[in-house]
Design a protein around this motif. Structure first.
Motif, PDB file in Angstrom:
ATOM      1  N   VAL A  15      38.487  56.536  55.843  1.00  0.00           N
ATOM      2  CA  VAL A  15      39.469  55.333  55.071  1.00  0.00           C
ATOM      3  C   VAL A  15      40.394  55.144  54.205  1.00  0.00           C
ATOM      4  O   VAL A  15      39.373  54.182  53.699  1.00  0.00           O
ATOM      5  CB  VAL A  15      39.268  54.585  56.399  1.00  0.00           C
ATOM      6  N   ILE A  16      40.782  56.026  53.689  1.00  0.00           N
ATOM      7  CA  ILE A  16      42.295  55.311  52.414  1.00  0.00           C
ATOM      8  C   ILE A  16      42.688  54.035  52.533  1.00  0.00           C
ATOM      9  O   ILE A  16      41.990  52.906  51.382  1.00  0.00           O
ATOM     10  CB  ILE A  16      42.578  56.368  51.881  1.00  0.00           C
ATOM     11  N   GLU A  17      43.026  53.410  53.165  1.00  0.00           N
ATOM     12  CA  GLU A  17      43.915  52.400  53.199  1.00  0.00           C
ATOM     13  C   GLU A  17      44.076  51.935  54.932  1.00  0.00           C
ATOM     14  O   GLU A  17      43.567  52.172  55.941  1.00  0.00           O
ATOM     15  CB  GLU A  17      45.362  52.600  52.713  1.00  0.00           C
ATOM     16  N   GLN A  59      44.683  46.492  54.190  1.00  0.00           N
ATOM     17  CA  GLN A  59      43.520  45.909  53.926  1.00  0.00           C
ATOM     18  C   GLN A  59      41.842  46.084  52.414  1.00  0.00           C
ATOM     19  O   GLN A  59      41.814  45.523  51.819  1.00  0.00           O
ATOM     20  CB  GLN A  59      42.054  46.700  55.139  1.00  0.00           C
ATOM     21  N   GLY A  60      42.859  47.746  51.462  1.00  0.00           N
ATOM     22  CA  GLY A  60      42.436  47.726  50.150  1.00  0.00           C
ATOM     23  C   GLY A  60      42.677  46.416  49.332  1.00  0.00           C
ATOM     24  O   GLY A  60      42.213  45.875  48.799  1.00  0.00           O
ATOM     25  N   SER A  61      44.299  45.913  49.355  1.00  0.00           N
ATOM     26  CA  SER A  61      44.485  44.708  48.425  1.00  0.00           C
ATOM     27  C   SER A  61      43.568  43.305  49.274  1.00  0.00           C
ATOM     28  O   SER A  61      43.433  42.369  48.373  1.00  0.00           O
ATOM     29  CB  SER A  61      45.632  44.848  48.634  1.00  0.00           C
ATOM     30  N   ALA A  62      43.507  43.312  50.440  1.00  0.00           N
ATOM     31  CA  ALA A  62      42.675  41.625  50.765  1.00  0.00           C
ATOM     32  C   ALA A  62      41.519  41.998  49.768  1.00  0.00           C
ATOM     33  O   ALA A  62      40.770  41.317  49.485  1.00  0.00           O
ATOM     34  CB  ALA A  62      42.660  41.673  52.128  1.00  0.00           C
ATOM     35  N   GLU A  63      40.958  43.570  50.044  1.00  0.00           N
ATOM     36  CA  GLU A  63      39.070  42.868  49.647  1.00  0.00           C
ATOM     37  C   GLU A  63      39.458  43.019  48.002  1.00  0.00           C
ATOM     38  O   GLU A  63      39.089  42.432  47.666  1.00  0.00           O
ATOM     39  CB  GLU A  63      38.984  44.712  49.744  1.00  0.00           C
ATOM     40  N   ALA A  64      40.307  43.818  47.014  1.00  0.00           N
ATOM     41  CA  ALA A  64      40.662  43.561  45.882  1.00  0.00           C
ATOM     42  C   ALA A  64      41.001  42.369  45.738  1.00  0.00           C
ATOM     43  O   ALA A  64      40.303  41.400  44.604  1.00  0.00           O
ATOM     44  CB  ALA A  64      41.719  44.488  45.543  1.00  0.00           C
ATOM     45  N   ILE A  65      42.462  41.300  46.047  1.00  0.00           N
ATOM     46  CA  ILE A  65      42.266  39.989  45.991  1.00  0.00           C
ATOM     47  C   ILE A  65      40.965  38.850  45.395  1.00  0.00           C
ATOM     48  O   ILE A  65      40.726  38.725  45.452  1.00  0.00           O
ATOM     49  CB  ILE A  65      43.505  39.886  46.684  1.00  0.00           C
ATOM     50  N   VAL A  66      40.387  39.430  47.318  1.00  0.00           N
ATOM     51  CA  VAL A  66      38.680  38.797  47.475  1.00  0.00           C
ATOM     52  C   VAL A  66      38.110  38.831  46.453  1.00  0.00           C
ATOM     53  O   VAL A  66      37.465  37.817  45.554  1.00  0.00           O
ATOM     54  CB  VAL A  66      38.700  38.689  48.664  1.00  0.00           C
ATOM     55  N   GLN A  67      37.749  39.944  45.707  1.00  0.00           N
ATOM     56  CA  GLN A  67      37.383  40.125  44.333  1.00  0.00           C
ATOM     57  C   GLN A  67      37.600  39.461  43.051  1.00  0.00           C
ATOM     58  O   GLN A  67      36.544  38.569  42.795  1.00  0.00           O
ATOM     59  CB  GLN A  67      37.309  41.692  44.131  1.00  0.00           C
ATOM     60  N   ALA A  68      38.678  39.773  43.215  1.00  0.00           N
ATOM     61  CA  ALA A  68      38.858  38.491  42.144  1.00  0.00           C
ATOM     62  C   ALA A  68      39.497  37.225  42.582  1.00  0.00           C
ATOM     63  O   ALA A  68      38.656  36.603  40.690  1.00  0.00           O
ATOM     64  CB  ALA A  68      40.554  39.261  42.510  1.00  0.00           C
ATOM     65  N   MET A  69      39.047  36.668  43.469  1.00  0.00           N
ATOM     66  CA  MET A  69      38.731  35.401  43.606  1.00  0.00           C
ATOM     67  C   MET A  69      37.320  34.655  42.652  1.00  0.00           C
ATOM     68  O   MET A  69      36.868  34.173  43.093  1.00  0.00           O
ATOM     69  CB  MET A  69      39.928  35.366  45.239  1.00  0.00           C
ATOM     70  N   GLU A  70      36.482  36.023  43.278  1.00  0.00           N
ATOM     71  CA  GLU A  70      35.237  35.823  43.266  1.00  0.00           C
ATOM     72  C   GLU A  70      35.153  35.455  41.865  1.00  0.00           C
ATOM     73  O   GLU A  70      34.124  34.732  41.380  1.00  0.00           O
ATOM     74  CB  GLU A  70      34.095  36.735  44.099  1.00  0.00           C
ATOM     75  N   LYS A  71      34.983  36.288  41.123  1.00  0.00           N
ATOM     76  CA  LYS A  71      35.322  36.090  39.496  1.00  0.00           C
ATOM     77  C   LYS A  71      36.179  35.105  39.098  1.00  0.00           C
ATOM     78  O   LYS A  71      35.340  34.737  37.674  1.00  0.00           O
ATOM     79  CB  LYS A  71      36.034  36.897  39.182  1.00  0.00           C
ATOM     80  N   ILE A  72      36.663  34.037  40.031  1.00  0.00           N
ATOM     81  CA  ILE A  72      37.237  33.423  39.227  1.00  0.00           C
ATOM     82  C   ILE A  72      36.359  31.668  38.803  1.00  0.00           C
ATOM     83  O   ILE A  72      36.026  31.327  40.029  1.00  0.00           O
ATOM     84  CB  ILE A  72      38.622  32.227  39.543  1.00  0.00           C
ATOM     85  N   GLY A  73      36.070  30.810  37.984  1.00  0.00           N
ATOM     86  CA  GLY A  73      34.913  29.775  37.841  1.00  0.00           C
ATOM     87  C   GLY A  73      34.082  30.525  36.648  1.00  0.00           C
ATOM     88  O   GLY A  73      33.953  30.879  36.411  1.00  0.00           O
ATOM     89  N   ASN A  74      33.222  29.300  36.947  1.00  0.00           N
ATOM     90  CA  ASN A  74      32.190  28.532  35.945  1.00  0.00           C
ATOM     91  C   ASN A  74      30.990  27.957  37.187  1.00  0.00           C
ATOM     92  O   ASN A  74      31.269  28.366  37.909  1.00  0.00           O
ATOM     93  CB  ASN A  74      32.453  28.036  34.876  1.00  0.00           C
TER      94      ASN A  74
END
Length: 826
Positions: free
Chosen positions: A504-506, A634-649
């Motif tokens: 599945v590509i997308e 689905q691919g964009s949702a996965e990428a957004i979730v990963q980007a959100m997890e990197k925000i913060g300290n």
């Protein structure tokens, strides 16, 4: 004579006036037809109107004066012969029909006689077999009775003389009489325990002739029990050893059922082993294995994962392999011209439709070159948030085309693409794009690639490099030639005559079509109507759509295609496998869903006291920004979730409560309201009902089409959760020389400012032997009798602390100010 129509008829000799005779009809002046009436049909013989009567020798021609005008003797004779021939044919046909009917009747009689003879033979054979079986049974029973009598010791008894006078029979006579009655009863069919006669449908339905009949196996078991009883003992049944399938956990009743043992016996065995359980409790596999071996059966360990054995890939016969098109992935840094280059190859305009001028989805296309070779292209995003999408593209590809801008240099995403290609162990072709620009420097790009162990051919390496321009089309033919050469070296082959396997590509949720997955077929052929399982979803192929938007019936190896007919949206990167039945696909999908659910629960659960305390402590110190993410694919949702997890300290983090694909619905608004979280829509919108509900409940919905803007806004929102940084600035020190007690004020310290200055609005700390014993504010600051705001260094003053009077001579007062600094996330 005249017929029923009032016309005159001429009776011919030898043709009596009855059915089957010949009539000649006359009208006024001229004869038109000769009508022949037979038993079965009426024959009309046409005659010419201009025929003339003639004379003949046949006496049956009649009187010429009464003959119709224009009919000659020869014509009349010819017509009579035709009539006679017709009558002869009719007679022959009648005879043939009679003979055929007679033959059929004889055949029926013969068959009926054969069937009756066969039935009589069957009845005789059944009666003979029945009589033989009854005779054998009777002899066997007599032999068993004789054996019992012989084995039983005879009790001593006084001899008796028969009472002849009373007429009482002797024992021998009584036995003979009973045998005679039993034989007579058996012959008359009085024994209900035996089959009598032929079993009919009426007897089977109504239970006639003694009701339900015993089977032959039942009869044999009964005879065996009687024989063992007569022998004075019983023989134990032979133990049946069974192979028991044992899962990781099993219920006690199910274990007994699989062993074909009584549940009570299994429970008793468990209690003997120290386990007080009931039949409805579950035991582990090791305990069940001990019980199975105790009962003498064999253990076959199975697992829930065995359901996936049906989709295990089998080795293909080399004879079945055929050449397939190569799969090429375009990778590189953002804004280096990847999609523009692919557009130039496809002669399309994909880039013009991208939001913000960047690719945010994986595109799959097929291109046929001028030489006739078919190439499958994958276009991956270049933004840093789409790392997983680039990795997924490298995993399913055969060749990687690394696009580097000639007017730029090797950038972070370029390095990441190189690492993905090396990890996937696929060959790489470097396409130096934007060669038409004035500031282009391809040699700098080649030199920069050396730092990452990519040595191109122009620098005596093995990696092909081509200078291209997506704007002018320069070097595109050389790039396609390089791809074709690399594909020939790889010798890519696949077996199209097998169940399909694809990646599945997308995936996305389309409003009109439901869940849609873009699948790249890797092996086999996917056809319309195939049942498949992909990740935690399954379905049946309802339609296949190629990259041109056309419906196709099947898709072979290396063909990207949109698949419709899923029951849910799969994850990008999931593997599609075709199964034989829908039940298998549903079972595999259910197992995968349960496994993923258990994994998520295990990852978020605290299993020890230390973990519980650590989680509680973390929740006290870490502020969370909850979010709901809805994206178009689905691919964009996965990428957004990963980007959100990197925000913060360590103080603030972003928590994604839910992510999915499709429009924003009332369910999403309800979850956001309960969690006090905003909703972020990426290339999707809320429906009318969801918008009304959000406005009513005060739920914020933000829409984005470019991932840069979304990441920046979320960072700013998370920065608002950071507590302001408090910075202290020391402005002076003072030493207490003497302590005075003032009425209405309390204790006042007579101080000397030794450093800096003393301020009325500043904070103070009281130090005794370099230890802080109090921190607070000043109640008063006086210079002589006047209240002052500041006292400079080297001067004396009086200080009184707010709500604190434990001051002594020699203590040091530290004067400072505080400043709040707003922090932001990097």
């Amino acid at each position: 004579m005249s017929d029923s129509d009032g016309k005159k008829t001429l009776g011919l000799r030898g043709a009596p006036s009855r059915p089957g005779n010949v009539k000649q009809s006359f009208s006024h002046g001229r004869t038109k037809n000769v009508v022949v009436e037979t038993k079965r049909k009426r024959v009309v013989v046409p005659k010419p109107a201009g025929a003339k009567p003639g004379s003949g020798n046949n006496p049956s021609l009649g009187d010429p004066s009464k003959r119709p005008a224009g009919i000659t003797d020869s014509e009349m004779e010819r017509r009579l012969k035709a009539v006679q021939a017709a009558r002869a044919r009719e007679a022959e046909e009648a005879e043939a029909r009679e003979a055929e009917e007679k033959a059929r009747a004889e055949d029926r009689e013969r068959r009926r006689a054969e069937i009756e003879a066969k039935e009589a033979e069957e009845r005789e054979r059944e009666e003979s077999l029945k009589a033989k079986a009854e005779e054998d049974e009777r002899r066997k029973q007599e032999a068993e009775a004789a054996a019992v009598v012989a084995a039983t010791p005879a009790a001593p008894a006084a001899p008796r003389t028969p009472n002849i006078k009373s007429g009482a029979p002797t024992p021998a006579a009584r036995k003979k009489e009973s045998d005679r009655e039993e034989t007579s009863k058996r012959n008359k069919g009085g024994d209900d325990s035996r089959r009598s006669g032929k079993l009919t449908l009426n007897q089977a339905l109504t239970g006639g002739e003694g009701g339900r009949q015993r089977s032959m196996a039942q009869m044999k078991r009964k005879q065996e029990r009687q024989r063992q009883k007569a022998m004075g003992g019983s023989v134990e049944r032979e133990k049946v050893v069974r192979n028991v399938n044992l899962p990781p956990a099993i219920m006690v009743s199910e274990l007994a059922n699989r062993m074909a043992e009584r549940v009570g016996a299994v429970v008793k065995a468990l209690m003997n082993n120290g386990m007080m359980v009931t039949q409805n409790e579950t035991i582990d596999a090791d305990t069940a294995e001990l019980i199975i071996e105790e009962f003498g059966h064999k253990v076959v360990r199975v697992s829930d994962a065995d359901v996936e054995d049906v989709i295990k890939e089998a080795e293909d016969d080399p004879k079945d392999l055929v050449t397939r098109p190569p799969v090429i992935t375009i990778m590189g840094h953002v804004d280096h011209g990847k999609t523009s280059l692919l557009d130039a190859i496809r002669k399309a305009k994909v880039q013009s439709g991208e939001a913000g001028g960047i690719t945010q989805h994986i595109g799959a296309y097929q291109v046929t070159t001028d030489s006739g070779q078919v190439l499958s292209f994958l276009d991956t995003p270049g933004h840093a948030a789409f790392t997983s999408m680039r990795s997924r593209g490298a995993q399913v590809t055969d060749i990687v085309v690394l696009v580097v801008a000639a007017d730029d240099a090797v950038m972070p995403q370029t390095i990441e693409a190189i690492n993905h290609a090396k990890a996937a162990k696929v060959p790489m072709i470097v396409a130096i794009n934007k060669i038409d620009k004035y500031e282009a420097n391809p040699d700098k790009v080649r030199t920069d690639l050396l730092q990452h162990e990519v040595i191109v051919e122009k620098m005596s390496g093995e990696t092909q490099d081509v200078e291209v321009s997506a704007t002018t089309g320069q070097g595109l033919d050389e790039l396609l030639e390089a791809i074709a050469l690399q594909a020939e070296l790889l010798e890519l082959k696949a077996n199209p005559n097998r169940p399909a396997i694809g990646a599945v590509i997308e995936a996305q949720l389309d409003v009109g079509r439901g869940p849609v997955a873009t699948v790249l077929i890797q092996n086999g052929t996917l056809r319309q109507g195939d049942i498949f399982v992909v990740g935690e979803q399954y379905g049946k192929v309802r339609a296949l759509i190629n990259d041109q938007g056309e419906r196709i019936k099947e898709a072979g190896p290396s063909v990207p295609v949109e698949v419709l007919g899923l029951n849910g949206t799969p994850g990008a990167g999931d593997v599609l496998n075709v199964t034989g039945t829908e039940a298998q696909a549903r079972e595999i999908a259910q197992y995968r869903a349960n496994a993923a659910k258990d994994k998520r629960a295990a990852a978020g659960a605290a299993t020890t006291l230390e973990q519980l305390m650590a989680n509680a402590k973390a929740n006290e110190t870490v502020s969370e920004l909850p979010l709901l993410i809805k994206a178009d694919v689905q691919g964009s949702a996965e990428a957004i979730v990963q980007a959100m997890e990197k925000i913060g300290n360590e103080e603030v983090r972003v928590r994604v409560l839910h992510s999915g694909v499709g429009a924003i619905t009332d369910t999403d608004v309800g979850l956001a309201e309960a969690s006090n979280a905003p909703i972020i829509g990426f290339n999707v919108r809320a429906n009318a009902s969801a918008r009304a509900t959000a406005n009513q409940k005060g739920v914020e919905i933000r829409y984005y089409s470019v991932i840069y803007d979304m990441v920046d806004d979320v960072k700013a929102a998370a920065s608002g959760l950071l507590s302001n940084e408090i910075r202290e600035h020391f402005i002076g020190y003072a030493t207490i020389k003497e302590v005075f007690k003032v009425t209405g004020v309390g204790k006042v310290a007579g101080c000397l400012v030794t450093e800096g200055k003393a301020s009325r609005a500043a904070g103070v700390r009281l130090l005794r032997d370099d230890v802080v014993i109090h921190e607070g504010t000043l109640k008063t600051l006086k210079r002589f009798k006047d209240e002052v705001a500041e006292v400079p260094s080297g001067q004396e003053c009086g200080m009184a602390f707010e709500n604190y009077e434990d001051i002594r001579p020699g203590d040091v007062i530290e004067i400072f100010t505080r400043e709040e600094v707003v922090r932001t996330l990097a």
